[in-house]
Design a protein around this motif. Structure first.
Motif, PDB file in Angstrom:
ATOM      1  N   LEU A  68       0.871  -1.294   0.152  1.00  0.00           N
ATOM      2  CA  LEU A  68      -0.049   0.066   0.122  1.00  0.00           C
ATOM      3  C   LEU A  68       0.730   0.991   0.013  1.00  0.00           C
ATOM      4  N   ALA A  69       2.013   1.182   0.546  1.00  0.00           N
ATOM      5  CA  ALA A  69       3.135   2.432   0.464  1.00  0.00           C
ATOM      6  C   ALA A  69       3.589   2.689  -1.078  1.00  0.00           C
ATOM      7  N   MET A  70       3.536   1.705  -1.726  1.00  0.00           N
ATOM      8  CA  MET A  70       4.016   1.942  -3.171  1.00  0.00           C
ATOM      9  C   MET A  70       3.270   2.742  -4.036  1.00  0.00           C
ATOM     10  N   THR A  71       4.023   3.767  -4.880  1.00  0.00           N
ATOM     11  CA  THR A  71       3.103   4.837  -5.968  1.00  0.00           C
ATOM     12  C   THR A  71       2.332   3.839  -6.658  1.00  0.00           C
ATOM     13  N   PRO A  72       1.361   4.486  -7.499  1.00  0.00           N
ATOM     14  CA  PRO A  72       0.414   3.633  -8.505  1.00  0.00           C
ATOM     15  C   PRO A  72       1.403   3.001  -9.444  1.00  0.00           C
ATOM     16  N   GLU A  73       2.386   3.778  -9.876  1.00  0.00           N
ATOM     17  CA  GLU A  73       3.459   3.323 -11.102  1.00  0.00           C
ATOM     18  C   GLU A  73       3.840   2.102 -10.456  1.00  0.00           C
ATOM     19  N   GLU A  74       4.496   1.959  -9.243  1.00  0.00           N
ATOM     20  CA  GLU A  74       5.254   0.936  -8.625  1.00  0.00           C
ATOM     21  C   GLU A  74       4.249  -0.189  -8.715  1.00  0.00           C
ATOM     22  N   LYS A  75       2.895  -0.094  -8.097  1.00  0.00           N
ATOM     23  CA  LYS A  75       2.126  -1.215  -7.757  1.00  0.00           C
ATOM     24  C   LYS A  75       1.807  -1.761  -9.474  1.00  0.00           C
ATOM     25  N   GLU A  76       1.754  -0.938 -10.443  1.00  0.00           N
ATOM     26  CA  GLU A  76       1.352  -1.185 -11.753  1.00  0.00           C
ATOM     27  C   GLU A  76       2.477  -2.401 -12.090  1.00  0.00           C
ATOM     28  N   ALA A  77       3.806  -1.569 -12.004  1.00  0.00           N
ATOM     29  CA  ALA A  77       5.062  -2.618 -12.306  1.00  0.00           C
ATOM     30  C   ALA A  77       5.034  -3.888 -11.348  1.00  0.00           C
ATOM     31  N   ARG A  78       4.663  -3.863 -10.096  1.00  0.00           N
ATOM     32  CA  ARG A  78       4.663  -5.197  -9.419  1.00  0.00           C
ATOM     33  C   ARG A  78       3.651  -6.016  -9.960  1.00  0.00           C
ATOM     34  N   ALA A  79       2.303  -5.523 -10.311  1.00  0.00           N
ATOM     35  CA  ALA A  79       1.379  -6.348 -10.869  1.00  0.00           C
ATOM     36  C   ALA A  79       1.983  -7.067 -12.161  1.00  0.00           C
ATOM     37  N   LYS A  80       2.720  -6.179 -13.048  1.00  0.00           N
ATOM     38  CA  LYS A  80       3.189  -6.908 -14.190  1.00  0.00           C
ATOM     39  C   LYS A  80       4.123  -7.964 -13.960  1.00  0.00           C
ATOM     40  N   VAL A  81       4.849  -7.730 -13.114  1.00  0.00           N
ATOM     41  CA  VAL A  81       5.860  -8.766 -12.771  1.00  0.00           C
ATOM     42  C   VAL A  81       5.233 -10.033 -12.005  1.00  0.00           C
ATOM     43  N   LYS A  82       4.117  -9.886 -11.112  1.00  0.00           N
ATOM     44  CA  LYS A  82       3.664 -10.763 -10.633  1.00  0.00           C
ATOM     45  C   LYS A  82       2.762 -11.766 -11.690  1.00  0.00           C
ATOM     46  N   GLN A  83       2.182 -11.008 -12.510  1.00  0.00           N
ATOM     47  CA  GLN A  83       1.407 -11.513 -13.645  1.00  0.00           C
ATOM     48  C   GLN A  83       2.375 -12.455 -14.569  1.00  0.00           C
ATOM     49  N   GLU A  84       3.396 -12.087 -14.751  1.00  0.00           N
ATOM     50  CA  GLU A  84       4.664 -12.794 -15.459  1.00  0.00           C
ATOM     51  C   GLU A  84       4.877 -14.031 -14.526  1.00  0.00           C
ATOM     52  N   GLN A  85       4.964 -13.770 -13.420  1.00  0.00           N
ATOM     53  CA  GLN A  85       5.576 -14.924 -12.733  1.00  0.00           C
ATOM     54  C   GLN A  85       4.416 -16.079 -12.517  1.00  0.00           C
ATOM     55  N   ASP A 108       1.503  -0.392 -20.648  1.00  0.00           N
ATOM     56  CA  ASP A 108       2.378  -0.316 -21.846  1.00  0.00           C
ATOM     57  C   ASP A 108       4.006  -0.887 -21.335  1.00  0.00           C
ATOM     58  N   MET A 109       4.054  -1.021 -20.030  1.00  0.00           N
ATOM     59  CA  MET A 109       5.343  -1.098 -19.687  1.00  0.00           C
ATOM     60  C   MET A 109       5.966  -2.487 -20.009  1.00  0.00           C
ATOM     61  N   ALA A 110       7.276  -2.538 -20.513  1.00  0.00           N
ATOM     62  CA  ALA A 110       7.915  -3.963 -21.005  1.00  0.00           C
ATOM     63  C   ALA A 110       8.334  -4.607 -19.627  1.00  0.00           C
ATOM     64  N   LEU A 111       8.512  -5.871 -19.585  1.00  0.00           N
ATOM     65  CA  LEU A 111       8.715  -6.694 -18.355  1.00  0.00           C
ATOM     66  C   LEU A 111       9.796  -6.152 -17.785  1.00  0.00           C
ATOM     67  N   GLU A 112      11.082  -6.107 -18.364  1.00  0.00           N
ATOM     68  CA  GLU A 112      12.339  -5.586 -17.711  1.00  0.00           C
ATOM     69  C   GLU A 112      12.390  -4.069 -17.113  1.00  0.00           C
ATOM     70  N   GLU A 113      11.534  -3.447 -17.597  1.00  0.00           N
ATOM     71  CA  GLU A 113      11.378  -1.994 -17.000  1.00  0.00           C
ATOM     72  C   GLU A 113      10.397  -2.378 -15.764  1.00  0.00           C
ATOM     73  N   ALA A 114       9.374  -3.016 -15.755  1.00  0.00           N
ATOM     74  CA  ALA A 114       8.545  -3.499 -14.791  1.00  0.00           C
ATOM     75  C   ALA A 114       9.289  -4.087 -13.465  1.00  0.00           C
ATOM     76  N   LYS A 115      10.189  -4.797 -13.969  1.00  0.00           N
ATOM     77  CA  LYS A 115      11.158  -5.707 -12.772  1.00  0.00           C
ATOM     78  C   LYS A 115      11.886  -4.554 -12.219  1.00  0.00           C
ATOM     79  N   GLN A 116      12.479  -3.445 -12.784  1.00  0.00           N
ATOM     80  CA  GLN A 116      13.250  -2.531 -12.230  1.00  0.00           C
ATOM     81  C   GLN A 116      12.532  -1.724 -11.427  1.00  0.00           C
ATOM     82  N   LYS A 117      11.422  -1.068 -11.986  1.00  0.00           N
ATOM     83  CA  LYS A 117      10.453  -0.320 -11.010  1.00  0.00           C
ATOM     84  C   LYS A 117       9.839  -0.866  -9.889  1.00  0.00           C
ATOM     85  N   SER A 118       9.482  -2.184 -10.228  1.00  0.00           N
ATOM     86  CA  SER A 118       9.130  -2.924  -8.918  1.00  0.00           C
ATOM     87  C   SER A 118      10.263  -2.877  -7.734  1.00  0.00           C
ATOM     88  N   GLU A 119      11.338  -3.414  -8.223  1.00  0.00           N
ATOM     89  CA  GLU A 119      12.355  -3.617  -7.286  1.00  0.00           C
ATOM     90  C   GLU A 119      12.982  -2.274  -6.738  1.00  0.00           C
TER      91      GLU A 119
END
Length: 158
Positions: A68-85, A108-119
């Motif tokens: 919940l402390a993540m920004t909306p963009e970080e949550k989106e990136a986390r969701a993208k990474v989780k979806q791939e997992q 529209d975020m690429a997986l690698e970009e999502a991984k970086q933003k999520s981390e």
């Protein structure tokens, strides 16, 4: 605790070995749980998180707070990474048995970009949490020291 310890020989005499074993385990583990909960409180965690971690062994409250402390963009990136997992997990699963279908993430975020933003978001939240817990720990220590000084009469005259 004394009554529980006193009832263990009776349980063994009645062939209630499982009950006696759980009572013995409880007596052995209770001081450890109390000590580790105290250490977590001393380190700045709140009571519910400390109890959950030490009694149940999970970190659902802390993990939820971190998400919940993540920004909306970080949550989106986390969701993208989780979806791939989840998609990778489903490759090895037989269809219809244990198959998990995740809702698609609209990004529209690429997986690698999502991984970086999520981390990066995860590390930012961990750092902020550590700073907050350090501040809480310092306030608790000050309050406890003031209480101890008041009780013992060692108040500093200003």
């Amino acid at each position: 605790m004394y009554d529980v310890a006193k009832s263990i020989p009776g349980d063994i005499g009645k062939a209630k070995y499982l009950s006696a074993g759980f009572k013995t385990l409880g007596l052995a583990v209770a001081p450890y749980v109390a000590y580790t909960t105290y250490q977590d409180l001393k380190a700045g965690k709140n009571l519910l998180e400390a109890l959950e971690t030490n009694l149940i062994g999970t970190n659902i409250i802390g993990g939820t707070k971190d998400i919940l402390a993540m920004t909306p963009e970080e949550k989106e990136a986390r969701a993208k990474v989780k979806q791939e997992q989840i998609a990778e997990l489903n490759i090895d699963m037989p269809t219809g048995f244990g198959f998990i279908e995740a809702p698609p993430v609209q990004t529209d975020m690429a997986l690698e970009e999502a991984k970086q933003k999520s981390e990066a978001g995860k590390q930012r939240v961990i750092k902020e949490r550590a700073e907050t817990e350090a501040g809480v720990a310092a306030m608790r220590k000050r309050a406890f020291d003031n209480l101890k000084d008041t009780v013992t009469g060692n108040r500093a005259m200003a």
